[in-house]
Design a protein around this motif. Structure first.
Motif, short mmCIF file in Angstrom:
data_model
loop_
_atom_site.label_atom_id
_atom_site.label_comp_id
_atom_site.label_asym_id
_atom_site.label_seq_id
_atom_site.Cartn_x
_atom_site.Cartn_y
_atom_site.Cartn_z
N ASP A 35 12.19 31.64 61.62
CA ASP A 35 11.22 31.86 62.68
C ASP A 35 10.00 32.61 62.15
OD1 ASP A 35 9.99 31.98 65.11
OD2 ASP A 35 11.22 33.61 65.90
N GLY A 36 8.91 31.89 61.96
CA GLY A 36 7.68 32.52 61.49
C GLY A 36 7.52 32.54 59.99
N ASN A 37 8.51 32.06 59.22
CA ASN A 37 8.41 32.03 57.77
C ASN A 37 8.57 30.60 57.27
OD1 ASN A 37 8.20 34.96 57.12
ND2 ASN A 37 10.19 35.02 58.16
N GLU A 38 8.20 30.37 55.99
CA GLU A 38 8.18 29.01 55.47
C GLU A 38 8.80 28.95 54.08
OE1 GLU A 38 4.31 26.84 56.41
OE2 GLU A 38 3.73 28.95 56.64
N ILE A 39 9.12 27.73 53.66
CA ILE A 39 9.67 27.48 52.33
C ILE A 39 8.52 27.44 51.32
CG2 ILE A 39 10.89 25.78 50.91
CD1 ILE A 39 12.31 24.86 53.48
N THR A 40 8.74 28.09 50.16
CA THR A 40 7.74 28.06 49.09
C THR A 40 8.25 27.31 47.86
OG1 THR A 40 8.50 30.20 48.26
CG2 THR A 40 6.66 30.21 49.84
N GLU A 41 9.56 27.11 47.75
CA GLU A 41 10.10 26.39 46.59
C GLU A 41 11.48 25.84 46.94
OE1 GLU A 41 10.25 26.96 41.76
OE2 GLU A 41 10.92 28.66 42.99
N ILE A 42 11.76 24.63 46.48
CA ILE A 42 13.08 24.02 46.62
C ILE A 42 13.58 23.63 45.25
CG2 ILE A 42 14.42 22.12 47.61
CD1 ILE A 42 12.40 21.86 49.82
N GLY A 43 14.79 24.09 44.93
CA GLY A 43 15.45 23.70 43.69
C GLY A 43 16.83 23.19 44.01
N ALA A 44 17.24 22.08 43.42
CA ALA A 44 18.55 21.51 43.71
C ALA A 44 19.09 20.82 42.46
CB ALA A 44 18.45 20.52 44.87
N VAL A 45 20.41 20.87 42.32
CA VAL A 45 21.11 20.23 41.21
C VAL A 45 22.20 19.34 41.78
CG1 VAL A 45 22.40 20.57 39.07
CG2 VAL A 45 20.65 22.24 39.75
N LYS A 46 22.22 18.09 41.36
CA LYS A 46 23.24 17.15 41.82
C LYS A 46 24.33 17.06 40.75
CE LYS A 46 21.92 13.44 43.98
NZ LYS A 46 21.38 12.09 44.28
N VAL A 47 25.58 17.31 41.15
CA VAL A 47 26.69 17.29 40.21
C VAL A 47 27.81 16.42 40.75
CG1 VAL A 47 26.19 19.54 39.20
CG2 VAL A 47 27.63 19.41 41.21
N ARG A 48 28.53 15.77 39.82
CA ARG A 48 29.70 14.98 40.18
C ARG A 48 30.70 15.04 39.03
NH1 ARG A 48 27.67 10.22 40.04
NH2 ARG A 48 26.71 10.31 42.11
N GLY A 49 31.95 15.35 39.36
CA GLY A 49 32.97 15.43 38.32
C GLY A 49 32.66 16.47 37.26
N GLY A 75 7.97 36.03 42.02
CA GLY A 75 6.99 35.62 41.04
C GLY A 75 6.13 34.47 41.48
N ILE A 76 6.30 34.00 42.71
CA ILE A 76 5.53 32.88 43.25
C ILE A 76 4.32 33.45 44.00
CG2 ILE A 76 5.55 30.87 44.78
CD1 ILE A 76 8.57 30.70 44.35
N THR A 77 3.14 33.07 43.58
CA THR A 77 1.90 33.59 44.18
C THR A 77 1.15 32.48 44.92
OG1 THR A 77 0.59 33.09 42.21
CG2 THR A 77 1.71 35.24 42.28
N ASP A 78 0.16 32.90 45.69
CA ASP A 78 -0.66 31.92 46.42
C ASP A 78 -1.37 30.98 45.45
OD1 ASP A 78 -0.04 32.88 48.96
OD2 ASP A 78 -1.59 34.42 48.86
N HIS A 79 -1.77 31.49 44.29
CA HIS A 79 -2.45 30.64 43.30
C HIS A 79 -1.51 29.55 42.79
CE1 HIS A 79 -5.13 29.50 40.07
NE2 HIS A 79 -4.11 29.62 39.20
N MET A 80 -0.23 29.88 42.61
CA MET A 80 0.73 28.91 42.09
C MET A 80 0.97 27.76 43.06
SD MET A 80 3.51 31.51 40.40
CE MET A 80 4.69 30.21 40.10
N VAL A 81 0.93 28.05 44.35
CA VAL A 81 1.24 27.01 45.34
C VAL A 81 -0.01 26.36 45.91
CG1 VAL A 81 3.41 28.13 45.98
CG2 VAL A 81 1.33 28.67 47.26
N ALA A 82 -1.18 26.74 45.42
CA ALA A 82 -2.42 26.23 46.00
C ALA A 82 -2.52 24.72 45.94
CB ALA A 82 -3.62 26.87 45.28
N SER A 83 -2.01 24.12 44.86
CA SER A 83 -2.08 22.66 44.72
C SER A 83 -0.74 21.98 44.99
CB SER A 83 -2.55 22.30 43.31
OG SER A 83 -1.66 22.83 42.34
N ALA A 84 0.23 22.73 45.47
CA ALA A 84 1.55 22.16 45.74
C ALA A 84 1.53 21.34 47.03
CB ALA A 84 2.58 23.28 45.84
#
Length: 580
Positions: A35-49, A75-84
C-alpha cells in the motif's frame, strides 16, 4: 478374496519434488508494504531437479522517488532505475517466466503481496500459483541449536550457499535456491517427497492432524456439502465447496489457520460428503443442514428461527411491534432482522419519520386516556385523547405500509432533512446516529422487498451456461430451491428442464412476505438469479420489484458505508490477547 492393487491418480500421489519446477523469486521495493510502495527490482531463478534452468532479472522504474534509506539498504538509486521499464511492462514477462511453476520466496507473504498488488494495479488476474515459504519451512525443520533465527543470511550460511544475500533481487533469489535445496534434503530423510507433503510441513498442525488427511480420500472432486463428525456421530462442522475433496484437504494443511477449525479437526474421526448437482444446491444444502443439526463449530446460520420482524398491527390505531413470527393475519411485516438491536434501530428510524403511536395499550375509536410526552414533543398525534381521528391517523399508517411494500421516499426524505439540520447545527454525533439508523432501515427495506418479490412467485425456472459446457438448471418455488440439475455439453437442455420441473420438490407458500425457506437461502437464490449470464426459462406468475421502491434509495446506505471506511481506513480487526 484376492486383493487388487489400484494405481493412485496423480492428484492423489501429489507432485514429485524431483520433477517439479520451482521459481524462486525475490523483490526489492520502495517500502515494507504494497500500500503506497512499489517494486524496484525483480529477480527469479527457475530450478527443476536441483538444476538451474533459467533466470529472470530486471530493474523496475517506480512512479515515485526511492527513499534514501532504501537506496542505502539496497544500493538501488533513482539514477539506476531512470531508464528501467515500468511494472506494466515487466509483470507480463515475469508471469510468463513463472507460468506452471511453484512460486518460492523467503517470507513469501511480502513478495507475493507486492506481486498481487502489481497485478491489481495493471488490471491483471493473479494466477493460481502454489506458494512455498522457505522462512516458514525453516521454522518447522530447523531447531534453535542449528539456527538462531530464520533470516535469509543466517540460513545461507548454514547451508553454505554459493551466493551471499546482499539485498539485491537476483543474488537473494540465488541464495534462497540453495536454502530451498538444503531444506528439501532434510525433509527427504523424513519421507517428504511431494509438493503436497512439503506444504503440510509449512503448517502448524500436529502430526496427528496431518495423518487425518486420508479422511478426504473418499470424497469426490465435485460440488457438494461435507460434514465432519465426532466418534459418537455428532456433526461437528458443515461446509460446502465446488470441489469437496480439494477443500477438505486444506483442513489438514497450512491453508487452514482458524484456531477453532484446528480444534475441530483434532476431534473429528470422519468426513461425510453429499454430492450436489450445482454449487447453488451445495450452498442451500449447507444452510439447511446447519439449521437442522446446529453443529457447534459453525458460527453462522445455526438459528434462522431467531430472526426478528417489525409488524404493523391490525387494530383501530395500528402501531409497530417487534415479533418473532410472521402470521397470516393481514398485518404488514418488515424483516427478518439478524438481531433485535438492528430491528430496534429500524423501528426508531420509522418513529422519527412518522408520528405513529409508540404506546402498547389497545386503543378504540373513542378517547379514553391522557396524552403522553411524545404528543407534547410532536412525535405522536395523540389518537388516545381524540386529537387525531382514525381517518387522520390512517394517513401515517398508510405511509409506513407503503414503505414496507413500495416507496419509502417520504420517510427517507424526512430523515435526510433532519440529518441535514443537525449537521448544520454542528451536532455531528446526533446526525451520525440518525444516518446509521436510516441506512439500517433502507437496507432492511431493500432486503425485505427483494425476498418478498421472489416469495410471491409460484415457480421460476432459470439456467446458466457452465464453463465446461452444458447448463446449470434450477427450479425455485416461492423463494425456495426446489430442484437442481446439470446437462452435458452439446445436449438439448429442454427435456431436462421438463423432467426437473416434474420431479422438483412440492412447496407450499408461506404467509406473505415470508419465503418458503430461510431468508439466507432465498438470498442465495437471488444472488444466483441476478448473476450476469443467468437466463429465465419459465416464470409462473409475476416476478417484479416495486417502482419506485426501496432499491432506489440504496445510495443512502452506501454513502454511510463510504463515510465509515473513510473515517477508519485501516481498522485493526486482530483480537486482543493478554500478555504472558
Amino acid at each position: 478374496m484376492t486383493a487388487v492393487a489400484i494405481q493412485g491418480t496423480l492428484d492423489e500421489i501429489g507432485m514429485p519434488l524431483v520433477s517439479t519446477t520451482f521459481v524462486v523469486v525475490d523483490l526489492e521495493t520502495t517500502g515494507g508494504a504494497p500500500d503506497g510502495n512499489e517494486i524496484t527490482e525483480i529477480g527469479a531463478v527457475k530450478v527443476r531437479g536441483g538444476e538451474v534452468v533459467g533466470e529472470f532479472d530486471t530493474l523496475v522504474r517506480p512512479a515515485s522517488a526511492i527513499p534514501p534509506f532504501i537506496a542505502v539498504l539496497t544500493g538501488i538509486t533513482d539514477h539506476m532505475v531512470a531508464s528501467a521499464p515500468r511494472i506494466g511492462s515487466v509483470l507480463p514477462a515475469f508471469l510468463e517466466f513463472a507460468r506452471g511453476s511453484v512460486i518460492v520466496a523467503h517470507n513469501a507473504p511480502f513478495d507475493v503481496g507486492f506481486l498481487r498488488a502489481a497485478c491489481d494495479l495493471t488490471g491483471r488476474a493473479w494466477p493460481a500459483f502454489q506458494v512455498l515459504d522457505t522462512a516458514r519451512l525453516a521454522r518447522r525443520v530447523l531447531s534453535r541449536d542449528e539456527a538462531r533465527d530464520c533470516k535469509l543470511s543466517t540460513l545461507a550460511r548454514l547451508f553454505r550457499a554459493s551466493t551471499t544475500p546482499n539485498h539485491r533481487a537476483l543474488a537473494d533469489a540465488r541464495a534462497t535456491v540453495d536454502v530451498l535445496h538444503g531444506l528439501l534434503e532434510r525433509l527427504g530423510n523424513v519421507g517428504v517427497h511431494t509438493v503436497e507433503e512439503l506444504a503440510l510441513w509449512q503448517s502448524k498442525v500436529t502430526a496427528a492432524q496431518r495423518q487425518k488427511r486420508h479422511l478426504s480420500e473418499q470424497l469426490p472432486h465435485a460440488p457438494g456439502v461435507y460434514l465432519f463428525t465426532a466418534p459418537d456421530g455428532e456433526t461437528l462442522y458443515v461446509g460446502k465447496s465446488k470441489d469437496m475433496r480439494t477443500r477438505v484437504r486444506t483442513y489438514f494443511t497450512a491453508s487452514e489457520t482458524r484456531p477453532r477449525m484446528t480444534e475441530m479437526v483434532s476431534i473429528a474421526t470422519g468426513v461425510t460428503g453429499i454430492q450436489c448437482a450445482t454449487p447453488l444446491e451445495a450452498e442451500v444444502r449447507e444452510l439447511r443442514l446447519i439449521a437442522e443439526r446446529k453443529p457447534r463449530y459453525n458460527r453462522r446460520s445455526r438459528f434462522p428461527e431467531r430472526g426478528s420482524w417489525l409488524k404493523l398491527t391490525v387494530e383501530a390505531f395500528p402501531r409497530l411491534s417487534l415479533v418473532r413470527q410472521v402470521r397470516d393475519d393481514g398485518s404488514a411485516y418488515l424483516g427478518p432482522f439478524g438481531s433485535r438491536r438492528i430491528a430496534e434501530a429500524a423501528m426508531t428510524a420509522i418513529h422519527e419519520a412518522v408520528p405513529i403511536r409508540q404506546c402498547t395499550q389497545r386503543l378504540s375509536a373513542s378517547p379514553s386516556s391522557a396524552a403522553c410526552i411524545l404528543a407534547d414533543m410532536g412525535r405522536c398525534g395523540a389518537p388516545c385523547t381524540g386529537r387525531e381521528s382514525a381517518t387522520e391517523y390512517a394517513v401515517h399508517v398508510d405511509q409506513v405500509r407503503e414503505a414496507f411494500t413500495g416507496d419509502p421516499g417520504p420517510l427517507v426524505r424526512r430523515l435526510l432533512e433532519r440529518i441535514t439540520v443537525l449537521a448544520g447545527q454542528e451536532r455531528y454525533e446526533e446526525a451520525a446516529v440518525r444516518r446509521d439508523r436510516l441506512a439500517t432501515l433502507v437496507r432492511s427495506l431493500v432486503r425485505s422487498q427483494r425476498m418478498a418479490s421472489l416469495a410471491s412467485v409460484p415457480q421460476l425456472v432459470a439456467a446458466r451456461r457452465r464453463e465446461v459446457g452444458g447448463w446449470e438448471l434450477h427450479v425455485v418455488r416461492y423463494g425456495r430451491l426446489a430442484g437442481a440439475e446439470v446437462t452435458p455439453a452439446g445436449v438439448d437442455p429442454r427435456p431436462a428442464v421438463e423432467a426437473l420441473v416434474a420431479t422438483a420438490e412440492t412447496v407450499r407458500p408461506a404467509p406473505s412476505p415470508l419465503p418458503a425457506a430461510t431468508a439466507e437461502e432465498t438470498e442465495c437464490v437471488l444472488r444466483w438469479l441476478e448473476t450476469p449470464g443467468t437466463r429465465l426459462v419459465r416464470v409462473d406468475g409475476v416476478w417484479t420489484l416495486p417502482w419506485p421502491g426501496a432499491a432506489g434509495y440504496s445510495a443512502v446506505a452506501d454513502a454511510r458505508d463510504d463515510d465509515q471506511r473513510a473515517a477508519r481506513p485501516f481498522a485493526d480487526r486482530r483480537p486482543l490477547r493478554p500478555l504472558r
